[in-house]
Scaffold this active site. Structure first.
Site, PDB file in Angstrom:
ATOM      1  N   GLU A 120      90.999  76.758  18.296  1.00 11.01           N
ATOM      2  CA  GLU A 120      91.559  78.051  17.890  1.00 11.01           C
ATOM      3  C   GLU A 120      92.161  77.936  16.497  1.00 11.01           C
ATOM      4  OE1 GLU A 120      95.438  78.134  20.546  1.00 11.01           O
ATOM      5  OE2 GLU A 120      93.696  77.504  21.700  1.00 11.01           O
ATOM      6  N   LYS A 122      94.707  77.801  13.453  1.00 10.79           N
ATOM      7  CA  LYS A 122      96.135  77.524  13.299  1.00 10.79           C
ATOM      8  C   LYS A 122      96.677  78.650  12.441  1.00 10.79           C
ATOM      9  CE  LYS A 122      99.500  73.946  12.022  1.00 10.79           C
ATOM     10  NZ  LYS A 122     100.580  74.863  12.073  1.00 10.79           N
ATOM     11  N   ASP A 124      99.237  80.885  10.322  1.00  7.81           N
ATOM     12  CA  ASP A 124     100.304  80.540   9.400  1.00  7.81           C
ATOM     13  C   ASP A 124     101.325  81.671   9.399  1.00  7.81           C
ATOM     14  OD1 ASP A 124     101.683  79.093   7.611  1.00  7.81           O
ATOM     15  OD2 ASP A 124     100.374  79.500   5.901  1.00  7.81           O
ATOM     16  N   TYR A 234      99.216  82.180  22.074  1.00  8.51           N
ATOM     17  CA  TYR A 234      98.266  81.077  22.261  1.00  8.51           C
ATOM     18  C   TYR A 234      98.731  80.012  23.255  1.00  8.51           C
ATOM     19  CZ  TYR A 234     101.375  79.651  18.417  1.00  8.51           C
ATOM     20  OH  TYR A 234     102.458  79.408  17.632  1.00  8.51           O
ATOM     21  N   LYS A 322      93.842  70.196   9.757  1.00 11.39           N
ATOM     22  CA  LYS A 322      94.166  71.113   8.662  1.00 11.39           C
ATOM     23  C   LYS A 322      92.968  71.364   7.750  1.00 11.39           C
ATOM     24  CE  LYS A 322      98.206  71.491   7.377  1.00 11.39           C
ATOM     25  NZ  LYS A 322      99.272  72.467   7.484  1.00 11.39           N
ATOM     26  N   CYS A 416      84.643  84.640 -33.612  1.00 12.54           N
ATOM     27  CA  CYS A 416      83.798  84.251 -32.484  1.00 12.54           C
ATOM     28  C   CYS A 416      83.474  82.761 -32.604  1.00 12.54           C
ATOM     29  CB  CYS A 416      82.514  85.070 -32.489  1.00 12.54           C
ATOM     30  SG  CYS A 416      81.319  84.484 -31.280  1.00 12.54           S
ATOM     31  N   CYS A 419      79.343  82.713 -33.328  1.00 15.46           N
ATOM     32  CA  CYS A 419      78.697  83.252 -34.528  1.00 15.46           C
ATOM     33  C   CYS A 419      79.670  83.458 -35.683  1.00 15.46           C
ATOM     34  CB  CYS A 419      77.970  84.554 -34.211  1.00 15.46           C
ATOM     35  SG  CYS A 419      79.089  85.927 -33.935  1.00 15.46           S
ATOM     36  N   CYS A 433      83.512  89.820 -29.173  1.00 14.88           N
ATOM     37  CA  CYS A 433      82.680  89.591 -30.339  1.00 14.88           C
ATOM     38  C   CYS A 433      81.820  90.838 -30.524  1.00 14.88           C
ATOM     39  CB  CYS A 433      81.785  88.364 -30.134  1.00 14.88           C
ATOM     40  SG  CYS A 433      80.598  88.170 -31.484  1.00 14.88           S
ATOM     41  N   CYS A 438      74.915  88.167 -31.602  1.00 13.77           N
ATOM     42  CA  CYS A 438      75.581  86.865 -31.470  1.00 13.77           C
ATOM     43  C   CYS A 438      74.763  86.013 -30.494  1.00 13.77           C
ATOM     44  CB  CYS A 438      76.999  87.065 -30.939  1.00 13.77           C
ATOM     45  SG  CYS A 438      77.787  85.514 -30.440  1.00 13.77           S
TER      46      CYS A 438
HETATM   47  S1  IVH Z   1     100.199  75.529  20.178  1.00 16.07           S
HETATM   48  C1  IVH Z   1     103.030  72.456  21.907  1.00 16.07           C
HETATM   49  N1  IVH Z   1      98.448  76.876  18.857  1.00 16.07           N
HETATM   50  O1  IVH Z   1     101.934  75.462  14.670  1.00 16.07           O
HETATM   51  C2  IVH Z   1     102.065  73.200  21.115  1.00 16.07           C
HETATM   52  N2  IVH Z   1     100.492  76.369  17.768  1.00 16.07           N
HETATM   53  O2  IVH Z   1     102.789  72.738  14.027  1.00 16.07           O
HETATM   54  C3  IVH Z   1     102.448  74.600  21.005  1.00 16.07           C
HETATM   55  N3  IVH Z   1     100.677  77.274  15.509  1.00 16.07           N
HETATM   56  O3  IVH Z   1     105.072  75.620  16.190  1.00 16.07           O
HETATM   57  C4  IVH Z   1     101.853  75.243  19.859  1.00 16.07           C
HETATM   58  N4  IVH Z   1      98.711  78.238  15.467  1.00 16.07           N
HETATM   59  O4  IVH Z   1     104.030  77.790  15.381  1.00 16.07           O
HETATM   60  C5  IVH Z   1      99.651  76.323  18.815  1.00 16.07           C
HETATM   61  N5  IVH Z   1      96.779  78.108  17.812  1.00 16.07           N
HETATM   62  C6  IVH Z   1      97.996  77.562  17.788  1.00 16.07           C
HETATM   63  C7  IVH Z   1      98.835  77.648  16.660  1.00 16.07           C
HETATM   64  C8  IVH Z   1     100.077  77.026  16.688  1.00 16.07           C
HETATM   65  C9  IVH Z   1      99.834  78.016  14.793  1.00 16.07           C
HETATM   66  C10 IVH Z   1     101.986  76.821  15.014  1.00 16.07           C
HETATM   67  C11 IVH Z   1     103.105  76.962  15.998  1.00 16.07           C
HETATM   68  C12 IVH Z   1     103.686  75.584  16.145  1.00 16.07           C
HETATM   69  C13 IVH Z   1     103.195  74.916  14.913  1.00 16.07           C
HETATM   70  C14 IVH Z   1     103.088  73.433  15.190  1.00 16.07           C
END
Ligand code: IVH
Length: 676
Positions: A120, A122, A124, A234, A322, A416, A419, A433, A438
């Site tokens: 899934e 991650k 931000d 999640y 990452k 330029c 030219c 130019c 040119c």
């Molecule tokens: S699972 C024990 N799933 O990343 C694990 N975390 O670095 C519970 N985060 O504090 C987290 N996307 O805020 C999980 N698909 C995802 C996530 C995710 C972002 C964040 C979350 C966590 C941090 C950990």
């Protein structure tokens, strides 16, 4: 009031709350509204009115409770019953394979075993925890230090996609559930929010994450409510009343409860499948509506979580792989000034080679002189270089604090660099130019003329074009059609066969289409799409050449700036001469037959897309619309006939609702294009 009256009111209230909650879900979680805004408002107004008359009947899950409580002095503290852990990280496939191997060792599995993972994005954003008791939202908190966080219950209640009450059917046996997820701001909402702040003279947020965090942690819930927050879930930290076996089942349960679940999740079997998923998400990253900075892989079997346990506040059953960093630090060694096909001279940074997003970068754009001044770049500066997705690398800013006094000013050229003609200022930010012949302008315009989307002259690359120009064989694109074999044979490394091939390709390109021809001319601000619009509207080049500014701007999607570029181009005697010469050389195209177009199923219909489609990529869907005679527009306006709504739609949906533009989902779109 007697009892039966009260009962009557109570049952109407119950019906109203259910109905409004259902419409909230359809609108904010599924993005598939069933009723109009005014119908919704009527229901809501009735609820407010009844609750005002019978305050004793207000419940904590009533949709009216989403409007937000009064401000507080400070947030209360919440001790997390189950700590909010962090995730350990991998930065490469090898590191992910290490993680997979460790899991297998701890689980005593054969090294060749393929573990099932939930993959899934991650997200931000800002992590939050919600507690529902008997289906009712009772607490929302931030992560804090993982052990204790802030009580932001009143704030999370204002987030449109967070339900105050879980779906009764799915939640029937769940006495208690704690869910974890991320509060985010979508990219388009972030841009709008910053624009609004700028208009009010408020400082902009640095990125969507900061904006989300700053918005959720407001002492006044009304401020939070005014911010475009969304939330994806999640993870189930604790659940009482239901037994689950896998993480994917957890996610599916969250969906059934009416929570918005993290999109794009998928079951991955073994490391190779996981890698494929990682690469796919990396590709999707730019087009996703929200920021993601990697992929989280979680062992799917929940009984294995217990065996794997945790170490130094990270679970051993999950890892965040990452995405490669998009920014890196380099040194600005020099600035080169490049002349483009329209004569615009742009600054290009020569950099100390640096790896960004896995690619070595030596050059990056500095955009224009104004940008150099505004950001204060100097030669010798340490700079931040950024490369995101398919866009050209750019230099973001100098690290002023790292200067040692030896940095030098960047001086834009007066003449330029190719030219020597004196450069002229164009508008606020550009220098140009003015010399139409040119060699740099000529080279760039011929590269463009011969390119795939234009005249598509196979085999005519940059090196060859340079040779033609340096040997005085061509002075404009039309001269390509006057080349003879004996001319070509005078060039270095040119054999008979190659010369014939090139001449054949040039000859073949004479038979073309009007959109290609218009695009090939290299008119400023006229890309392939605009060239198509023009060809369709005017049918012949002569009509286009005669068009007034008014007629040009009357075309949907053509604004005053583009119209003026077109008019300026055709007003230039040199350009008129070039066009006659090209036509004399034998370039021809079939006139665009309007009848044919109108006979197509989507003729005259304007489409806008928002969100992700399952059956096609955005580009495929757009191509189908064009092939069937429709038009693809970039933004919703009263000229839009259909807004096609995929999953995770953006702000366009709201705009379409406001303007009363018809919205259709993917199924309806498939039916419309005859694929269902
Ligand atoms: S699972 C024990 N799933 O990343 C694990 N975390 O670095 C519970 N985060 O504090 C987290 N996307 O805020 C999980 N698909 C995802 C996530 C995710 C972002 C964040 C979350 C966590 C941090 C950990």
């Amino acid at each position: 009031m007697n009892n039966s009256e009260l009962e009557h009111v109570a049952s109407e209230l119950e019906w109203l709350r259910k109905e409004i909650n259902r419409h909230n879900y359809l609108y904010y979680v599924l993005n598939q509204p069933e009723i109009s805004d005014s119908e919704y408002d009527a229901l809501f107004d009735r609820l407010v009115e009844l609750e005002r008359r019978y305050p004793e009947l207000v419940t904590p899950d009533s949709p009216t409770q989403k409007v937000g409580a009064p401000p507080v002095e400070e947030f209360g503290i919440v001790i997390h019953k189950i700590p909010m852990l962090s995730l350990s990280k991998a930065n490469s496939f090898e590191e992910f394979v290490d993680f997979d191997r460790r899991c297998k060792e701890l689980l005593r599995l054969d090294p060749s075993y393929k573990i099932e993972y939930s993959g899934e994005p991650k997200l931000d954003g800002l992590s939050v925890s919600l507690i529902y008791e008997n289906g009712i939202l009772v607490q929302g908190s931030t992560r804090g230090d993982g052990i204790q966080g802030e009580n932001v219950t009143q704030n999370v209640k204002t987030i449109r996609s967070i339900p105050l009450r879980l779906f009764d059917d799915a939640a029937a046996n769940i006495r208690y559930i704690e869910v974890r997820g991320e509060v985010i701001i979508h990219k388009h909402d972030f841009e709008r929010l910053n624009a609004e702040r700028a208009a009010k003279g408020e400082p902009p947020f640095a990125n969507p994450r900061n904006a989300a965090a700053g918005s959720l942690r407001q002492l006044d819930p009304q401020i939070t409510r005014a911010r475009p927050l969304d939330a994806f879930f999640y993870y189930i930290a604790e659940i009482d009343g239901v037994k689950l076996e896998t993480h994917i089942e957890e996610l599916e349960l969250l969906k059934k409860l009416g929570l918005k679940v993290i999109p794009y999740y998928r079951l991955c079997v073994g490391v190779d499948d996981a890698r494929e998923y990682f690469n796919k998400l990396l590709e999707e990253k730019e087009s996703a509506t929200f920021d993601m900075d990697g992929v989280v892989f979680k062992v799917n079997r929940l009984d294995w979580w217990t065996i794997l346990g945790e170490i130094s506040r990270s679970p051993r059953w999950a890892i965040a792989w990452k995405f490669p960093a998009e920014e890196a630090i380099s040194v600005l060694l020099d600035v080169q000034w490049n002349v483009g096909r329209t004569g615009i001279v742009t600054p290009v940074a020569m950099l100390k080679p640096v790896r960004v997003s896995g690619v070595e970068v030596r050059k990056a754009t500095l955009h224009n002189e104004e940008e150099i001044k505004r950001k204060g770049f100097k030669i010798g500066d340490k700079v931040i270089v950024r490369r995101a997705g398919e866009v050209i690398p750019e230099v973001v800013k100098p690290l002023v604090e790292a200067r040692d006094g030896n940095e030098k000013e960047i001086v834009p050229p007066k003449n330029c660099p190719v030219c020597g003609s004196e450069l002229v200022k164009e508008g606020e930010v550009f220098i140009r130019c003015p010399n139409v012949s040119c060699p740099a302008v000529l080279k760039e315009s011929i590269i463009h003329f011969a390119s795939r989307g234009a005249m598509d002259i196979d085999g005519l690359g940059e090196k060859l074009i340079e040779q033609f120009i340096n040997n005085g064989l061509i002075n404009d694109p039309a001269d390509l059609y006057l080349l003879k074999k004996e001319n070509l044979l005078t060039l270095e490394r040119m054999g008979d066969k190659l010369a014939s091939n090139i001449l054949d390709s040039i000859e073949r390109s004479k038979k073309t289409t009007l959109p290609r021809f218009i695009y090939a001319l290299g008119i400023r601000n006229v890309g392939e799409h605009t060239a198509e619009l023009l060809a369709e509207h005017f049918s012949t080049l002569e009509n286009l050449m005669d068009a007034s500014l008014e007629e040009l701007t009357s075309i949907r999607e053509i604004g005053p700036v583009v119209a003026k570029s077109i008019r300026d181009y055709f007003d230039s005697p040199a350009n008129k001469k070039l066009i006659s010469k090209l036509l004399l050389c034998g370039i021809n195209y079939e006139p665009v037959k309007k009848e044919e177009k109108t006979a197509l199923p989507l003729s005259g219909k304007g489409f806008v897309f928002t969100g992700t489609l399952n059956s096609f990529t955005r580009e495929e869907a757009e191509r189908i619309v064009v092939e069937l005679g429709g038009k693809v527009l970039s933004s919703v306006s009263s000229k839009t006939d259909y807004l096609v709504v995929g999953s995770e739609p953006g702000s366009k949906l709201e705009k379409a609702r406001k303007l009363g533009v018809k919205t259709i989902n993917e199924d309806e779109f498939l039916r419309l294009i005859g694929r269902k």
